[in-house]
Every structure is written in structure tokens, then in C-alpha cells.
Design a protein around this motif. Structure first.
Motif, mmCIF file in Angstrom:
data_model
loop_
_atom_site.group_PDB
_atom_site.id
_atom_site.type_symbol
_atom_site.label_atom_id
_atom_site.label_comp_id
_atom_site.label_asym_id
_atom_site.label_seq_id
_atom_site.Cartn_x
_atom_site.Cartn_y
_atom_site.Cartn_z
ATOM 1 N N ASN A 96 0.842 -1.186 0.000
ATOM 2 C CA ASN A 96 0.000 0.000 0.000
ATOM 3 C C ASN A 96 0.885 1.247 0.000
ATOM 4 N N LYS A 115 2.315 -8.266 7.333
ATOM 5 C CA LYS A 115 1.143 -7.389 7.476
ATOM 6 C C LYS A 115 1.558 -5.910 7.469
ATOM 7 N N GLN A 162 0.824 -2.950 4.618
ATOM 8 C CA GLN A 162 0.152 -1.697 4.981
ATOM 9 C C GLN A 162 0.928 -0.473 4.492
#
Ligand code: NAD
Ligand code: UDP
Ligand code: UDP
Length: 330
Positions: free
Chosen positions: A7, A33, A37
């Protein structure tokens, strides 16, 4: 080299995050994770039980850095958040060098608290359900003080984690360090070490290889297993919340070990027999988290059912076995 797509975060939302023990089982899933992000991640690991392969898909990425460093030595870097996971976790690993386990969790935690204090970072400490010892209260809530043998074979881990929690709250009170304490219950999933001696890895490997499945003691003792992605979601939710007291992160789905052996045997349809071995000293007889605190304060609860998680873990072990057979041949 192509990377998983991360992201895009603009400068003010992007955090510099240190994950100690980030090349280990839980740490590497947490890194996945946080990377996805869009944050900047530094993994610090001494590779005692972790390995580069767990994070190799990120090596070379502009948001990723890997430091070969022992947390017992001070570390001077600039970060916004610290997830402090460095410590062996499986009983055979933490009993291998008890003094090192104590140093890692005590001196190592002081170092990370000192770093958090200096750079005003938030710090989450990976504590454990072992702080409850062989519990006399069931299920275990965070208000329970525990039942730990201070000089038994598990003490190097249990007591070091307990004093590390004490340190977190001393730094909170005296130095205003923003602390989070996650009491993690038994966790399983892909990237668990094949030979770490824990029950999930032992049973799956034994069943896959058709060798006897070893139940220590009567098998009447219980554990409650959570899948690793649930744990990672819980750690991130706890870090993001304003809740600073110890928080159980676990799945209350409790099973007797003997029953767990049968579940895995039936899933794999193998020919392994289930055999009883001598009981382990100071083995906790019952363990199940009370997760009222996590539900209420961090709005988290586990989602992955045991069958789903176990099947994914079996797939991972199958491919690891193929991989090791392949490298033996070559
Ligand atoms: P793991 O052994 O896979 O990972 C631990 C990582 O820490 C490894 O990469 C290891 O190399 C690293 N490490 C160990 N000592 C170090 C040191 N002195 N300096 C730098 N790095 C060091 O274990 P895991 O299952 O991923 O556990 C991670 C954390 O979660 C641990 O703190 C453990 O106590 C806690 N925890 C795990 C469980 C579980 O069921 N997996 C349960 C309760 C608590
Ligand atoms: N420390 C570290 N990185 C830092 C700051 C401190 O590793 O950025 C370590 C250092 O080893 C220190 C410990 O954390 O001894 C505790 O720090 P604190 O400031 O509490 O204590 P002091 O520096 O007075 O020993
Ligand atoms: N256990 C077992 N057979 C094994 C490995 C473990 O019966 O091959 C039991 C162990 O005695 C304990 C439970 O399974 O009661 C969980 O052990 P593990 O080492 O996975 O984690 P712990 O919760 O004890 O840290």
C-alpha cells in the motif's frame, strides 16, 4: 526481483517500525502485514531460531531492512514503534540455553525500553500465557497472578517474561514510556519450525511420516490453539489501541492433547499409532484464555477455525518435507 504489492502511505501516515525477532515464526507474519500496509520495517534478529528465508521475499525492498543483531546488545536507531518479539518460544529452544533466554528477555527488554524512552516510541512486548504457569484458575484472565515454579525447567522463560512485564510498567510509570503487553497463547501456522518440538509441529510431522505420535503424559492436559494471522491482527490492534494493561491474545477453543492427536491423525488419514511418553516436568495441565479484555478494549477476537488453520499448516509442512527431500537428493 518482484515484491508483493504494498500500500502507498504518504509521509505522515508511514511509520518506522522495529520488529525484534522478525525473522521468526510470528515476527515474519507480522512483518508481512506491516509491510503490506505500507510502513517502513526494520527487522532485528540474531537468527537463533529464526531464519532469513522467512523474510526473504522482502529483502531488497526499499521499505525493508534486516539487521543481524542480538537484542542483548544496545541498539541506537530512530523508530516510531517497536514490536519486541525476540526470544525463543518453544520449550526445547528456550531450555537449550536457559541463561541466554533470561538475558534475552531481561537485558534485551531493558534495551528496547531504553530505546523506546530515548526516541519516544510506542513499544509492544510479546509476553506469554506462561506467566500464568500451571494455572489454578481456569480459564485464565489478566487479573490472575499465576502459579509459576521459580526454579523449575520452564522458569528461565516464564520468570524472565514476568520480570519483563514488570520492567514495561516500571518504564511506563517512571519514564512515561507508552507500553503494550500482549500475553500470547499457543500459536501455530506456516513457518513454524519443523523441529521445534512443539505439539502442533510434532503431531503433523509424525502423522505425515507415518511414525508414532508422541503424547506426553496422559494427554488429558489441555491447550487452546490460535492461528498465526489471528495473533498478528491482535498484536496490531493492541498497538493501535489506547489500552496499556496486559491483554490476552489467544483462541479459547480448548482441546485435550490426546483429542488433538486424534484430530490430526484423522485429518491425515495416516497409519501412525498414538503412543504415551513420560510426562513433562511442570507441564501446565490446563490452558485457555479469557479474552474479554481483548474483545472489549481492542475489539479483537480470533476468526480462523482450527480445521482451516491446521489444513494450511499441514500444507506448509508437506512442502517443507518435499523441499528437504529434494535438497538431500541434490
Ligand atoms: P520464534 O523462535 O520463531 O521467533 C523468535 C525470534 O527471535 C527468532 O527469529 C529468533 O532468532 C529471535 N531471537 C531470539 N533470541 C534473540 C536475541 N537474543 N536477539 C535477537 N533476536 C533473537 O518464536 P515465535 O513463536 O515467533 O515467538 C515470538 C514471540 O512470541 C516470542 O517472544 C515468544 O516468547 C512469544 N510467544 C509465542 C508463542 C507461540 O505459541 N508461538 C506463545 C507465547 C508467546
Ligand atoms: N538503549 C538502547 N538504545 C537506545 C537507548 C538505550 O539500546 O537508544 C539501552 C542501553 O543499553 C541502556 C538501556 O537501553 O542501558 C536502558 O536505557 P535507560 O535510558 O533506561 O538507562 P541507562 O541508559 O541510564 O542505562
Ligand atoms: N506435547 C505432547 N507431545 C509432543 C509435544 C508436546 O504431548 O510431541 C504436549 C506437551 O506436554 C504440552 C502440550 O503438548 O502439554 C503443548 O506443548 P508445547 O510444547 O507445544 O507448548 P507449551 O504450551 O507447553 O509451551
Amino acid at each position: 526481483k518482484t515484491y508483493p504489492e504494498v500500500n502507498f502511505l504518504n509521509y505522515k501516515d508511514r511509520k518506522k517500525i522495529l520488529v525484534t525477532g522478525g525473522a521468526g515464526f510470528v515476527g515474519s507474519h507480522l512483518v508481512d502485514k506491516l509491510m503490506l500496509q505500507g510502513h517502513e520495517i526494520t527487522v532485528m534478529d540474531n537468527f537463533f531460531t529464526g531464519r532469513k528465508r522467512n523474510v526473504e521475499h522482502w529483502i531488497g525492498h526499499e521499505n525493508f531492512e534486516l539487521l543481524n543483531h542480538d537484542v542483548v546488545e544496545p541498539l541506537y536507531i530512530e523508530v516510531d514503534e517497536i514490536y519486541h518479539l525476540a526470544s525463543p518460544a518453544s520449550p526445547p529452544h528456550y531450555m537449550f540455553n536457559p541463561i541466554k533466554t533470561i538475558k534475552t528477555n531481561t537485558i534485551g527488554t531493558i534495551n528496547m525500553l531504553g530505546l523506546a524512552k530515548r526516541v519516544k516510541a510506542k513499544i509492544l512486548f510479546a509476553s506469554t500465557s506462561e506467566v500464568y504457569g500451571d494455572p489454578e484458575k481456569h480459564p485464565q484472565d489478566e487479573g490472575y497472578w499465576g502459579h509459576v515454579n521459580p526454579i523449575g525447567p520452564r522458569a528461565c522463560y516464564d520468570e524472565a517474561k514476568r520480570v519483563a512485564e514488570t520492567m514495561c510498567y516500571a518504564y511506563q510509570k517512571q519514564e512515561n514510556v507508552d507500553v503494550r503487553v500482549a500475553r500470547i497463547f499457543n500459536t501455530y501456522g506456516p513457518r513454524m519450525h519443523m523441529n521445534d518440538g512443539r505439539v502442533v509441529s510434532n503431531f503433523i510431522l509424525q502423522a505425515l511420516q507415518g511414525i508414532p505420535m508422541t503424547v506426553y503424559g496422559s494427554g488429558e492436559q489441555t491447550r487452546s490453539f490460535q492461528y498465526v494471522t489471528d495473533l498478528v491482527d491482535g498484536l496490531v490492534a493492541l498497538m493501535a489501541s489506547n489500552y496499556t494493561k496486559p491483554t490476552n491474545i489467544g483462541n479459547p477453543d480448548e482441546h485435550r492433547i490426546i483429542e488433538f492427536a486424534t484430530i490430526i491423525k484423522n485429518l491425515l488419514g495416516g497409519s501412525s499409532e498414538i503412543v504415551n511418553k513420560p510426562p513433562v516436568e511442570d507441564d501446565p495441565q490446563k490452558r485457555k484464555p479469557d479474552i474479554t479484555t481483548a474483545k472489549k478494549h481492542i475489539h479483537w477476537q480470533p476468526k480462523v477455525p482450527l480445521m482451516v488453520g491446521i489444513n494450511k499448516t499441514i500444507e506448509y509442512f508437506r512442502s517443507e518435507l518435499r523441499r528437504s527431500k529434494h535438497s538431500e537428493r541434490n
